[in-house]
Design a protein around this motif. Structure first.
Motif, PDB file in Angstrom:
ATOM      1  N   THR A   1       3.297 -13.619   0.880  1.00  0.00           N
ATOM      2  CA  THR A   1       2.643 -12.528  -0.243  1.00  0.00           C
ATOM      3  C   THR A   1       3.803 -11.989  -1.098  1.00  0.00           C
TER       4      THR A   1
ATOM      5  N   CYS B   1      -4.706 -12.985   7.852  1.00  0.00           N
ATOM      6  CA  CYS B   1      -3.493 -12.460   7.532  1.00  0.00           C
ATOM      7  C   CYS B   1      -3.044 -12.320   8.999  1.00  0.00           C
TER       8      CYS B   1
ATOM      9  N   LEU C   1      -5.788  -4.290   7.854  1.00  0.00           N
ATOM     10  CA  LEU C   1      -6.064  -5.384   6.979  1.00  0.00           C
ATOM     11  C   LEU C   1      -7.514  -6.031   7.226  1.00  0.00           C
TER      12      LEU C   1
ATOM     13  N   ALA D   1      -9.743  -9.092   5.294  1.00  0.00           N
ATOM     14  CA  ALA D   1      -9.365 -10.057   6.096  1.00  0.00           C
ATOM     15  C   ALA D   1     -10.453 -10.637   7.123  1.00  0.00           C
TER      16      ALA D   1
END
Length: 338
Positions: free
Chosen positions: A81, A127, A138, A143
């Protein structure tokens, strides 16, 4: 999978999501999880994942194309990331129609999940979630699946063990979400246990690092075969102002050199010669270089021998297909004994 009906049944959500025969992902190991190992894992029924690491978009473009030439099975790409060209890398994955993108190394920056899922060739997003609160965040942010990875794993790690994370997160999340478990998994009996707890599948890295198809240097593999679980130690954080994620690796001169590198980066941070983000990126570049020295050059004294604590179970090179078959057989036999 007809040979492993009980395991296949418990893995079904994972295999449907991944498009693979087994819900066994390979952890993205820089310099190791490249075209040869990734394609071998996918061809053996697992789910290979390219480790993009510090690659440029052009290098990733070539790696995806080369992997696709070696397998017609699904595989994913792991992106860091904090990579300064993250959105360019996402575009490369989109152009190639990569089915799954794994985001690692921190909270995905704004717009990244949307970019992966909203292109002409939308991909699924996986993730890493080190805590239950972040896992929920998330999932709300888009995600499609999570990997919960314990501190037993090799490479970058969190502070909590796999067994504790699994007990905390699987009962809370697995009924409605796809959760893959990683960290310290070396045998199929453990896979069976996590599947019974609700996991959709598992991720293994160390178990595949010394496969026949792995391009890792022979001396790198020998170091793994000689090691015990207690030889895989976590790095120490030198300066609280420089939040360096711990890395688990076999102890050698390289682990000591990393301590010195942290001091060096902390000093330039003190002098305000770099911003925090750049300081952290320097640390990441250090690891990429140190890992290359070990994996590619075979410098097992000064390079980084990233390994999980399951390294003590590795004794010899094995073909990837044999590793996957052994894991599935052990899982099936464990479930049959229940």
């Amino acid at each position: 999978m007809n040979e492993f009906p009980k395991t296949a049944d418990l893995m079904r959500r994972g295999t449907d999501f991944l498009g693979s025969e087994t819900a066994i992902l390979c952890g993205a190991m820089s310099w190791v999880s490249e075209r040869n190992l990734v394609s071998a894992i996918s061809n053996a029924g697992g789910f290979g994942v390219i480790a993009c690491g510090a690659m440029t978009p052009d290098l990733l473009d070539a790696e995806i194309a080369a992997t696709r030439a070696l397998t017609d099975r699904p595989f994913g790409v792991n992106l860091i990331t904090m990579h300064p060209q993250l959105f360019d890398l996402i575009a490369v994955c989109e152009r190639h129609g990569v089915s799954h993108v794994v985001l690692a190394g921190g909270i995905p920056p704004k717009g990244s999940v949307e970019a992966i899922k909203g292109g002409k060739n939308p991909a699924k997003v996986i993730c890493f979630a080190p805590t239950l609160a972040l896992a929920k965040k998330l999932l709300r942010s888009g995600a499609d699946a999570l990997v919960i990875e314990g501190m037993e794993a090799g490479g970058h790690i969190g502070p909590v063990s796999t067994s504790v994370l699994a007990q905390e997160m699987l009962p809370e999340l697995s009924a409605d979400h796809l959760i893959f478990v990683a960290g310290g998994i070396g045998r199929g009996e453990t896979i069976a246990g996590y599947l019974e707890m609700g996991a959709a599948g598992v991720q293994l890295g160390t178990r595949f690092a010394c496969a026949v198809e792995s391009i890792a240097h022979p001396d790198f593999k020998k170091a793994f075969f000689r090691a015990s679980a207690r030889d895989a130690v976590a790095s120490v954080q030198v300066d609280a102002r420089l939040p360096v994620i711990p890395v688990r690796a076999l102890k050698n001169k390289g682990t000591e050199a990393f301590t010195a590198k942290q001091r060096e980066v902390a000093d330039i941070l003190d002098r305000e010669e770099v911003a925090m983000a750049e300081a952290q990126l320097q640390i990441e570049h250090y690891w990429a270089g140190a890992l290359r020295r070990a994996v590619i050059d075979g410098d097992v004294e000064n390079g980084s021998l990233m390994a999980g604590q399951s390294v003590g179970m590795l004794k010899e090179e094995e073909p990837v297909a044999d590793i996957v078959a052994k894991l599935m057989t052990q899982s099936e036999e464990a479930l049959a004994r229940r």
